[in-house]
Design a protein around this motif. Structure first.
Motif, PDB file in Angstrom:
ATOM      1  N   ASN A  12      40.004  20.877 -20.483  1.00 14.92           N
ATOM      2  CA  ASN A  12      40.859  20.713 -21.601  1.00 14.92           C
ATOM      3  C   ASN A  12      40.934  22.034 -22.336  1.00 14.92           C
ATOM      4  O   ASN A  12      40.283  23.104 -21.968  1.00 14.92           O
ATOM      5  CB  ASN A  12      40.154  20.026 -22.564  1.00 14.92           C
ATOM      6  CG  ASN A  12      41.228  19.145 -23.683  1.00 14.92           C
ATOM      7  OD1 ASN A  12      42.234  19.549 -23.769  1.00 14.92           O
ATOM      8  ND2 ASN A  12      40.455  18.366 -24.702  1.00 14.92           N
ATOM      9  N   ALA A  13      42.045  22.296 -23.251  1.00 15.46           N
ATOM     10  CA  ALA A  13      42.136  23.576 -23.857  1.00 15.46           C
ATOM     11  C   ALA A  13      42.207  23.364 -25.313  1.00 15.46           C
ATOM     12  O   ALA A  13      42.615  22.547 -25.965  1.00 15.46           O
ATOM     13  CB  ALA A  13      43.440  24.073 -23.259  1.00 15.46           C
ATOM     14  N   LEU A  14      41.584  24.466 -25.973  1.00  8.06           N
ATOM     15  CA  LEU A  14      41.992  24.602 -27.445  1.00  8.06           C
ATOM     16  C   LEU A  14      43.316  24.783 -27.847  1.00  8.06           C
ATOM     17  O   LEU A  14      44.017  25.502 -27.249  1.00  8.06           O
ATOM     18  CB  LEU A  14      41.048  25.696 -28.193  1.00  8.06           C
ATOM     19  CG  LEU A  14      40.978  25.880 -29.664  1.00  8.06           C
ATOM     20  CD1 LEU A  14      40.043  24.870 -29.995  1.00  8.06           C
ATOM     21  CD2 LEU A  14      40.220  27.303 -29.898  1.00  8.06           C
ATOM     22  N   ASN A  15      43.823  23.834 -28.891  1.00  8.47           N
ATOM     23  CA  ASN A  15      45.050  24.005 -29.284  1.00  8.47           C
ATOM     24  C   ASN A  15      45.707  24.525 -30.460  1.00  8.47           C
ATOM     25  O   ASN A  15      44.829  24.656 -31.367  1.00  8.47           O
ATOM     26  CB  ASN A  15      45.615  22.483 -29.246  1.00  8.47           C
ATOM     27  CG  ASN A  15      45.335  21.822 -27.837  1.00  8.47           C
ATOM     28  OD1 ASN A  15      46.151  21.951 -27.006  1.00  8.47           O
ATOM     29  ND2 ASN A  15      44.157  20.856 -27.923  1.00  8.47           N
ATOM     30  N   TRP A  16      46.674  25.158 -30.627  1.00  8.53           N
ATOM     31  CA  TRP A  16      47.094  26.020 -31.472  1.00  8.53           C
ATOM     32  C   TRP A  16      46.112  26.985 -32.138  1.00  8.53           C
ATOM     33  O   TRP A  16      46.299  27.066 -33.207  1.00  8.53           O
ATOM     34  CB  TRP A  16      47.867  24.917 -32.690  1.00  8.53           C
ATOM     35  CG  TRP A  16      48.822  24.028 -32.034  1.00  8.53           C
ATOM     36  CD1 TRP A  16      49.923  24.395 -31.467  1.00  8.53           C
ATOM     37  CD2 TRP A  16      48.933  22.504 -32.302  1.00  8.53           C
ATOM     38  NE1 TRP A  16      50.769  23.404 -31.154  1.00  8.53           N
ATOM     39  CE2 TRP A  16      50.265  22.289 -31.627  1.00  8.53           C
ATOM     40  CE3 TRP A  16      48.281  21.773 -33.024  1.00  8.53           C
ATOM     41  CZ2 TRP A  16      50.662  21.037 -31.635  1.00  8.53           C
ATOM     42  CZ3 TRP A  16      48.775  20.331 -32.690  1.00  8.53           C
ATOM     43  CH2 TRP A  16      50.078  20.166 -32.116  1.00  8.53           C
ATOM     44  N   TRP A  17      45.748  27.584 -31.315  1.00  8.06           N
ATOM     45  CA  TRP A  17      44.813  28.602 -31.655  1.00  8.06           C
ATOM     46  C   TRP A  17      45.124  29.916 -32.209  1.00  8.06           C
ATOM     47  O   TRP A  17      46.326  30.301 -32.204  1.00  8.06           O
ATOM     48  CB  TRP A  17      43.650  28.949 -30.420  1.00  8.06           C
ATOM     49  CG  TRP A  17      44.415  29.305 -29.255  1.00  8.06           C
ATOM     50  CD1 TRP A  17      44.596  28.093 -28.265  1.00  8.06           C
ATOM     51  CD2 TRP A  17      45.003  30.367 -28.736  1.00  8.06           C
ATOM     52  NE1 TRP A  17      45.455  28.897 -27.155  1.00  8.06           N
ATOM     53  CE2 TRP A  17      45.588  30.228 -27.644  1.00  8.06           C
ATOM     54  CE3 TRP A  17      45.047  31.707 -29.261  1.00  8.06           C
ATOM     55  CZ2 TRP A  17      46.133  31.121 -26.532  1.00  8.06           C
ATOM     56  CZ3 TRP A  17      45.602  32.779 -28.599  1.00  8.06           C
ATOM     57  CH2 TRP A  17      46.053  32.426 -27.450  1.00  8.06           C
ATOM     58  N   HIS A  18      44.509  30.544 -33.026  1.00  8.48           N
ATOM     59  CA  HIS A  18      44.915  31.569 -33.849  1.00  8.48           C
ATOM     60  C   HIS A  18      44.226  33.027 -33.155  1.00  8.48           C
ATOM     61  O   HIS A  18      43.299  33.176 -32.846  1.00  8.48           O
ATOM     62  CB  HIS A  18      44.250  31.757 -35.332  1.00  8.48           C
ATOM     63  CG  HIS A  18      44.863  30.708 -36.080  1.00  8.48           C
ATOM     64  ND1 HIS A  18      46.175  30.718 -36.578  1.00  8.48           N
ATOM     65  CD2 HIS A  18      44.532  29.309 -36.299  1.00  8.48           C
ATOM     66  CE1 HIS A  18      46.447  29.718 -37.397  1.00  8.48           C
ATOM     67  NE2 HIS A  18      45.488  28.759 -36.998  1.00  8.48           N
ATOM     68  N   PRO A  19      45.375  33.914 -32.672  1.00  5.99           N
ATOM     69  CA  PRO A  19      44.717  35.250 -31.778  1.00  5.99           C
ATOM     70  C   PRO A  19      43.950  35.838 -32.735  1.00  5.99           C
ATOM     71  O   PRO A  19      44.051  35.920 -34.118  1.00  5.99           O
ATOM     72  CB  PRO A  19      46.345  35.729 -31.755  1.00  5.99           C
ATOM     73  CG  PRO A  19      47.313  34.499 -31.748  1.00  5.99           C
ATOM     74  CD  PRO A  19      46.759  33.493 -32.633  1.00  5.99           C
ATOM     75  N   GLY A  20      43.054  36.380 -32.174  1.00  4.96           N
ATOM     76  CA  GLY A  20      41.804  37.233 -32.731  1.00  4.96           C
ATOM     77  C   GLY A  20      40.587  36.310 -33.526  1.00  4.96           C
ATOM     78  O   GLY A  20      39.773  36.910 -34.112  1.00  4.96           O
ATOM     79  N   SER A  21      40.695  35.145 -33.127  1.00  8.94           N
ATOM     80  CA  SER A  21      39.672  34.185 -33.564  1.00  8.94           C
ATOM     81  C   SER A  21      39.295  33.263 -32.572  1.00  8.94           C
ATOM     82  O   SER A  21      39.986  32.952 -31.673  1.00  8.94           O
ATOM     83  CB  SER A  21      40.116  33.562 -35.144  1.00  8.94           C
ATOM     84  OG  SER A  21      40.965  32.484 -34.861  1.00  8.94           O
ATOM     85  N   ASP A  22      38.396  32.591 -33.081  1.00 12.47           N
ATOM     86  CA  ASP A  22      37.882  31.403 -32.354  1.00 12.47           C
ATOM     87  C   ASP A  22      38.297  29.915 -32.820  1.00 12.47           C
ATOM     88  O   ASP A  22      37.993  28.932 -32.738  1.00 12.47           O
ATOM     89  CB  ASP A  22      36.434  31.078 -32.121  1.00 12.47           C
ATOM     90  CG  ASP A  22      35.802  32.199 -31.191  1.00 12.47           C
ATOM     91  OD1 ASP A  22      36.477  32.453 -30.089  1.00 12.47           O
ATOM     92  OD2 ASP A  22      34.889  32.979 -31.479  1.00 12.47           O
TER      93      ASP A  22
END
Length: 108
Positions: A12-22
């Motif tokens: 599965n994948a983390l969704n709508w993630w913010h570049p430069g953060s977790d």
């Protein structure tokens, strides 16, 4: 490789993630992890650079997300092991290829 690092060890994948953060949307979706496969194939087809398949990338540890649960914004560290980009793509496909009793793909 940055995008592959937003994938969980379950595929599965983390969704709508913010570049430069977790931080990203902590909720299970049924298709977001497939963008990694499409993007990797597009890159290899355009550049001819097949060496990226052997690049090792870490996974995030899947906290057991339930797609029916209310989504939460969460920071999830990368402590789910690692695999090659090829291995990440295989896990994404395995996670997505779930079939019901009539052998039709499930949509989640």
């Amino acid at each position: 490789m940055y995008i592959a690092g937003r994938q969980f060890d379950t595929g599965n994948a983390l969704n709508w993630w913010h570049p430069g953060s977790d931080f990203g949307l902590g909720r299970a979706f049924t298709d977001h992890q497939l963008w990694l496969v499409k993007t990797a194939l597009f890159y290899v087809n355009r550049t001819g650079d097949r060496s990226i398949w052997s690049e090792v990338v870490p996974f995030k540890k899947d906290p057991g997300l339930d797609f029916r649960a209310r989504p939460i914004w969460t920071g999830i560290p990368a402590d789910g092991g690692s695999d090659t980009l090829y291995g990440h793509c295989v896990r994404a496909l395995d996670f997505s290829m779930k079939f019901g009793p009539h052998n039709l793909p499930l949509i989640g």
